[in-house]
Motif scaffolding. Sequence first.
Motif, mmCIF file in Angstrom:
data_model
loop_
_atom_site.group_PDB
_atom_site.id
_atom_site.type_symbol
_atom_site.label_atom_id
_atom_site.label_comp_id
_atom_site.label_asym_id
_atom_site.label_seq_id
_atom_site.Cartn_x
_atom_site.Cartn_y
_atom_site.Cartn_z
ATOM 1 N N PHE A 139 -35.702 -13.151 8.703
ATOM 2 C CA PHE A 139 -34.529 -12.864 9.528
ATOM 3 C C PHE A 139 -34.884 -13.181 10.977
ATOM 4 O O PHE A 139 -35.845 -12.616 11.515
ATOM 5 C CB PHE A 139 -34.160 -11.383 9.444
ATOM 6 C CG PHE A 139 -33.326 -11.004 8.248
ATOM 7 C CD1 PHE A 139 -33.641 -11.461 6.981
ATOM 8 C CD2 PHE A 139 -32.219 -10.184 8.400
ATOM 9 C CE1 PHE A 139 -32.865 -11.102 5.876
ATOM 10 C CE2 PHE A 139 -31.439 -9.806 7.310
ATOM 11 C CZ PHE A 139 -31.757 -10.268 6.045
ATOM 12 N N THR A 141 -34.884 -12.723 14.849
ATOM 13 C CA THR A 141 -34.687 -11.521 15.664
ATOM 14 C C THR A 141 -34.810 -11.893 17.137
ATOM 15 O O THR A 141 -35.089 -13.032 17.480
ATOM 16 C CB THR A 141 -35.748 -10.434 15.365
ATOM 17 O OG1 THR A 141 -36.971 -10.786 16.036
ATOM 18 C CG2 THR A 141 -36.024 -10.296 13.891
ATOM 19 N N ALA A 142 -34.668 -10.886 17.987
ATOM 20 C CA ALA A 142 -34.828 -11.112 19.422
ATOM 21 C C ALA A 142 -36.279 -11.438 19.738
ATOM 22 O O ALA A 142 -36.581 -12.022 20.777
ATOM 23 C CB ALA A 142 -34.370 -9.885 20.199
ATOM 24 N N ARG A 222 -30.785 -1.280 12.975
ATOM 25 C CA ARG A 222 -30.841 -1.865 14.310
ATOM 26 C C ARG A 222 -32.193 -2.488 14.623
ATOM 27 O O ARG A 222 -32.300 -3.380 15.459
ATOM 28 C CB ARG A 222 -30.517 -0.825 15.378
ATOM 29 C CG ARG A 222 -31.532 0.299 15.429
ATOM 30 C CD ARG A 222 -31.418 1.132 16.707
ATOM 31 N NE ARG A 222 -32.294 2.276 16.592
ATOM 32 C CZ ARG A 222 -31.882 3.528 16.376
ATOM 33 N NH1 ARG A 222 -30.605 3.778 16.286
ATOM 34 N NH2 ARG A 222 -32.743 4.505 16.250
ATOM 35 N N ILE A 224 -33.957 -4.394 12.850
ATOM 36 C CA ILE A 224 -34.124 -5.762 12.339
ATOM 37 C C ILE A 224 -33.739 -6.803 13.395
ATOM 38 O O ILE A 224 -34.572 -7.626 13.765
ATOM 39 C CB ILE A 224 -33.390 -5.972 11.000
ATOM 40 C CG1 ILE A 224 -33.910 -4.967 9.957
ATOM 41 C CG2 ILE A 224 -33.594 -7.406 10.495
ATOM 42 C CD1 ILE A 224 -33.196 -5.029 8.619
ATOM 43 N N PRO A 225 -32.517 -6.797 13.916
ATOM 44 C CA PRO A 225 -32.231 -7.807 14.958
ATOM 45 C C PRO A 225 -33.101 -7.652 16.202
ATOM 46 O O PRO A 225 -33.394 -8.638 16.875
ATOM 47 C CB PRO A 225 -30.750 -7.601 15.292
ATOM 48 C CG PRO A 225 -30.327 -6.360 14.614
ATOM 49 C CD PRO A 225 -31.307 -6.031 13.545
ATOM 50 N N LEU A 226 -33.519 -6.429 16.488
ATOM 51 C CA LEU A 226 -34.384 -6.247 17.658
ATOM 52 C C LEU A 226 -35.791 -6.762 17.385
ATOM 53 O O LEU A 226 -36.513 -7.133 18.312
ATOM 54 C CB LEU A 226 -34.453 -4.764 18.058
ATOM 55 C CG LEU A 226 -33.121 -4.137 18.483
ATOM 56 C CD1 LEU A 226 -33.268 -2.640 18.715
ATOM 57 C CD2 LEU A 226 -32.580 -4.820 19.746
ATOM 58 N N TYR A 251 -25.689 -11.441 7.608
ATOM 59 C CA TYR A 251 -26.294 -12.141 8.747
ATOM 60 C C TYR A 251 -25.938 -13.626 8.725
ATOM 61 O O TYR A 251 -25.602 -14.215 9.756
ATOM 62 C CB TYR A 251 -27.806 -11.963 8.681
ATOM 63 C CG TYR A 251 -28.525 -11.949 10.020
ATOM 64 C CD1 TYR A 251 -27.860 -12.084 11.218
ATOM 65 C CD2 TYR A 251 -29.903 -11.786 10.071
ATOM 66 C CE1 TYR A 251 -28.541 -12.051 12.424
ATOM 67 C CE2 TYR A 251 -30.592 -11.757 11.276
ATOM 68 C CZ TYR A 251 -29.908 -11.898 12.452
ATOM 69 O OH TYR A 251 -30.572 -11.872 13.643
ATOM 70 N N LEU A 280 -30.334 -18.644 14.711
ATOM 71 C CA LEU A 280 -29.734 -17.806 13.677
ATOM 72 C C LEU A 280 -29.392 -18.597 12.424
ATOM 73 O O LEU A 280 -28.818 -18.072 11.488
ATOM 74 C CB LEU A 280 -28.441 -17.186 14.208
ATOM 75 C CG LEU A 280 -28.593 -16.032 15.172
ATOM 76 C CD1 LEU A 280 -27.234 -15.602 15.667
ATOM 77 C CD2 LEU A 280 -29.274 -14.871 14.467
ATOM 78 N N LYS B 249 -25.699 -0.116 11.748
ATOM 79 C CA LYS B 249 -26.702 -0.139 12.811
ATOM 80 C C LYS B 249 -27.203 -1.553 13.063
ATOM 81 O O LYS B 249 -27.531 -1.918 14.201
ATOM 82 C CB LYS B 249 -27.851 0.803 12.460
ATOM 83 C CG LYS B 249 -27.423 2.264 12.563
ATOM 84 C CD LYS B 249 -28.546 3.211 12.218
ATOM 85 C CE LYS B 249 -28.096 4.664 12.364
ATOM 86 N NZ LYS B 249 -28.979 5.563 11.603
ATOM 87 N N PHE B 250 -27.273 -2.325 12.007
ATOM 88 C CA PHE B 250 -27.657 -3.734 12.132
ATOM 89 C C PHE B 250 -26.641 -4.464 13.024
ATOM 90 O O PHE B 250 -26.993 -5.175 13.968
ATOM 91 C CB PHE B 250 -27.685 -4.344 10.731
ATOM 92 C CG PHE B 250 -28.137 -5.782 10.662
ATOM 93 C CD1 PHE B 250 -29.491 -6.095 10.658
ATOM 94 C CD2 PHE B 250 -27.220 -6.803 10.558
ATOM 95 C CE1 PHE B 250 -29.917 -7.418 10.565
ATOM 96 C CE2 PHE B 250 -27.633 -8.122 10.467
ATOM 97 C CZ PHE B 250 -28.986 -8.438 10.479
ATOM 98 N N ALA B 253 -26.703 -3.466 16.742
ATOM 99 C CA ALA B 253 -27.834 -3.967 17.524
ATOM 100 C C ALA B 253 -27.711 -5.464 17.785
ATOM 101 O O ALA B 253 -28.414 -6.018 18.623
ATOM 102 C CB ALA B 253 -29.147 -3.673 16.803
ATOM 103 N N THR B 257 -28.784 -8.166 21.149
ATOM 104 C CA THR B 257 -29.755 -9.183 20.731
ATOM 105 C C THR B 257 -29.206 -10.580 20.983
ATOM 106 O O THR B 257 -29.864 -11.444 21.565
ATOM 107 C CB THR B 257 -30.041 -9.036 19.218
ATOM 108 O OG1 THR B 257 -30.521 -7.725 18.975
ATOM 109 C CG2 THR B 257 -31.075 -10.050 18.758
#
Lengths: 352, 352
Positions: A139, A141-142, A222, A224-226, A251, A280, B249-250, B253, B257
């Motif tokens: 995935f 992420t940032a 949260r 995960i994307p962070l 996603y 992404l 939450k995903f 966030a 991001t």
Amino acid sequence: MARVALDAMGGDFAPRATVAGALLALVDLPVEHTIQLVGRTAVVDETLDVLFAGEFAAHRALRDRLEVVDAPDVIEMSDKPTVVRSRPGSSMMVGLRLQADGKSDAFVSAGNTGAQMAASLLVLKSHAGLKRPAIGTLFPTAQEPVVVLDSGANVDCSPEELVQFARLGTVYAQDMLGRRNPAVGLLSIGEEPEKGNAAVKEAHQRLRAEPGIHFVGNVEGRDIPLGRRDDEPLDVVVCDGFVGNVLLKFYEALAPTLMAVFAKALGAERETLRSAFKELDHAEHGGAPLLGVKGVSIISHGSSSPRAIKNAIGVGLRAVESRMSEHIGRRLEDAAAAAERAEAESTSSSVA
Amino acid sequence: MARVALDAMGGDFAPRATVAGALLALVDLPVEHTIQLVGRTAVVDETLDVLFAGEFAAHRALRDRLEVVDAPDVIEMSDKPTVVRSRPGSSMMVGLRLQADGKSDAFVSAGNTGAQMAASLLVLKSHAGLKRPAIGTLFPTAQEPVVVLDSGANVDCSPEELVQFARLGTVYAQDMLGRRNPAVGLLSIGEEPEKGNAAVKEAHQRLRAEPGIHFVGNVEGRDIPLGRRDDEPLDVVVCDGFVGNVLLKFYEALAPTLMAVFAKALGAERETLRSAFKELDHAEHGGAPLLGVKGVSIISHGSSSPRAIKNAIGVGLRAVESRMSEHIGRRLEDAAAAAERAEAESTSSSVA
């Protein structure tokens, strides 16, 4: 030197996208690597002719690094996974058989995912101590990408299966992403150990006691994307295949959705935004290894473009070169041995 | 005319953000609506003084539409939900009690979510036939927002609970979003009825036979951001609270991001992008009703800004005006009656 077998017939845009992907990969790869195009010989040869007459006209020398392996049968996207047993001549079964026979090092397919899992298990078998393999997906992420597993091979997972995913994901992150001591989080609905469903709560306790796993505790959606939990970078996220698959598809659909939202809001052209979404785009990451089989089986998205196929071939090569499967086998053996020792100790102490 | 009780002490930025949110709401709302600020009187009064001396100096007349209701105790974010029983003087319990006593029409809090659920259940009770209420959250999509429930109140849901969520979500979409015949999808990992975990597979069969639910079948993760399944718009997505909470939450966030990713890629300022993310900002949607309690209890995000509080108050008012809770009660009664009839019929036919 590695030989990658590609399911030339698998995927929504096969054989054109798959064969073109193989050529794109060969253009960039060191010359010692070869690709086996597995499919109906006549179809594959014709596709090669078209590509070498057109966009790959300058790259005809690549033909020497390609082998066409005949597979008279094809498994369709709509087929049930169970059909693989009765289709030994399908490109999937033939491609995997090459590896089992020592004639190939990795298999890549953008075809029917369920069938690929069934065929991989049937032909390659799973490592000792593992009931079912898992799909590990990257995935974006940032920060750096995070491995999420299982992303669709298993639903209704037991705590023991979640612990196995932590082992598989740790080796994946080490071998494929070069993370030295991968931080493993357990996906839940709160950071506290007592948060989560029944399987997650028990898996949390077991992961805390698990040697060789850098378990950082529960993580939330949260994180995960962070790409981090609090201030620590996150490498692996463990979840059952139901949650993982829902998240993955969610996603994947976001990029086109957001592109529309942004294009409207900013008055920008979609094309301008496309580059921003590169990070992404699952095509960038190419393929997800089926973790736990004795060998290399890379699952690529059904809608794979040539670029996605090329990247999936790259993933397969990295798995071969890092000897990931061997490392997974050893890791699972160690875990089984440790469990046996613990069992023996508890028996002897209860006797005493 | 409606009276909304606001937990003045709840949330990361309370009481400043909550009291300011109440004032923002009153500026826009028709004059017949009033707000009850529930909290420590001294603290609330002081906050009002500061705001009326500063940014709301031009709006001092709003004071007449505000009532300060004293609640000497506060439930902290870190408290266990079970503490509500022993804190009858907390702003949450006092605020909900106003409603149970007929002195208020809705309750809004940005405080401890678990405690708010426990207190709502304790004070308002749930409608007959419902074991546990569910949280319905709006997810922004490429089309209209979709209601996702449960988004965190229940884990390890039974098939019956998933069917209940479909009933609750249908009334929510009708009353709060004005959808006439809401399309309800069951979140799974494939469109086919045989895909999913054990609870989802059984819920699928039951939803197909459920009267009064426009069940469109299984939906996948990708259908949520798209806001449709195939070509049909989607209004409600049913899932267990574990999956729903992870997804929520995903999604939450993702906005920050992506803002970072985009700002980097496009060389744009974050501020320019912020407007584009308005659609994805949970503050825009403000509050998630706790569905199934006899009354109105709106759960707002802990990090709520005054604007988010204002929007949550708006959500509470819509729930009051549309009589959503009453409609949910009726819907659940009808379902129970239908189940009883089916039971009686099957008994009489087995006797015959």
